[in-house]
Write a protein that holds these residues in place. Structure first.
Motif, PDB file in Angstrom:
ATOM      1  N   ASN A  85       8.407  38.445   0.172  1.00  0.00           N
ATOM      2  CA  ASN A  85       7.393  39.316   0.749  1.00  0.00           C
ATOM      3  C   ASN A  85       7.020  40.325  -0.331  1.00  0.00           C
ATOM      4  O   ASN A  85       7.840  41.149  -0.736  1.00  0.00           O
TER       5      ASN A  85
ATOM      6  N   LYS B  15       3.280  34.311   7.119  1.00  0.00           N
ATOM      7  CA  LYS B  15       4.610  33.816   6.768  1.00  0.00           C
ATOM      8  C   LYS B  15       4.776  32.373   7.241  1.00  0.00           C
ATOM      9  O   LYS B  15       5.340  31.538   6.530  1.00  0.00           O
ATOM     10  N   ASP B  16       4.261  32.054   8.417  1.00  0.00           N
ATOM     11  CA  ASP B  16       4.338  30.688   8.936  1.00  0.00           C
ATOM     12  C   ASP B  16       3.598  29.724   8.013  1.00  0.00           C
ATOM     13  O   ASP B  16       4.099  28.637   7.714  1.00  0.00           O
TER      14      ASP B  16
ATOM     15  N   ASN C 219      -2.667  38.457   9.755  1.00  0.00           N
ATOM     16  CA  ASN C 219      -1.519  38.526  10.659  1.00  0.00           C
ATOM     17  C   ASN C 219      -0.252  38.186   9.878  1.00  0.00           C
ATOM     18  O   ASN C 219      -0.136  37.098   9.313  1.00  0.00           O
ATOM     19  N   HIS C 220       0.690  39.127   9.867  1.00  0.00           N
ATOM     20  CA  HIS C 220       1.937  38.990   9.115  1.00  0.00           C
ATOM     21  C   HIS C 220       2.690  37.709   9.491  1.00  0.00           C
ATOM     22  O   HIS C 220       3.089  36.937   8.629  1.00  0.00           O
ATOM     23  N   ALA C 221       2.887  37.478  10.784  1.00  0.00           N
ATOM     24  CA  ALA C 221       3.676  36.325  11.246  1.00  0.00           C
ATOM     25  C   ALA C 221       2.999  35.009  10.887  1.00  0.00           C
ATOM     26  O   ALA C 221       3.665  34.058  10.459  1.00  0.00           O
TER      27      ALA C 221
END
Length: 142
Positions: free
Chosen positions: A121, A77-78, A72-74
């Motif tokens: 990223n 990043k979190d 999961n991208h989000a």
């Protein structure tokens, strides 16, 4: 290699915090990321990236990168942001990194992170997972 000690600290300290926040399936590697062969959803990998030896000086530096890849991208990043915050809180003052059982008998003292870069990223890896990188530099005395 000091990145072994930082990886161990993340395993022992940060992973339980992530789990308590509902982020599960996270594994930490040092230098060798098995790219989801373990079935975990998120990988944190630390790579040493140069530095200086203490030739004639008491202090050495180690540059290292932390890469986070996940399903999961989000959330990936979190996790990367939480690692940066953890390192900022934990390593900007002088600290000690103890020996790592069955890995390294070295004890690093007077450790301090001098610099933590912004999150980058890197795009998708060969398995379609988004990869985030955070770079840092730590000083230490052996």
């Amino acid at each position: 290699m000091i990145s072994l000690h930082i990886a161990q600290d993340l395993k022992e300290t940060l992973l339980p915090t992530l789990t308590s926040k509902g982020i599960t399936g996270v594994v930490v590697f040092d230098e060798k990321d098995e790219l989801f062969k373990t079935g975990e959803k998120y990988h944190i990998t630390l790579f040493s990236n140069g530095g200086t030896r203490a030739d004639g000086r008491a202090t050495s530096t180690q540059n290292f990168d932390v890469e986070v890849r996940g399903v999961n991208h989000a959330i990936s990043k979190d996790i990367t942001e939480r690692i940066g915050e953890y390192m900022q809180e934990t390593y900007t003052g002088l600290c000690i990194l103890p020996a790592v059982h069955n890995v390294s008998n070295r004890i690093y003292s007077k450790c301090r992170i001098l610099e933590i870069g912004n999150i980058i990223n890197l795009g998708e890896d060969n398995e379609g997972k988004i990869v985030f990188r955070l770079s840092a530099q730590i000083t230490y005395t052996k």
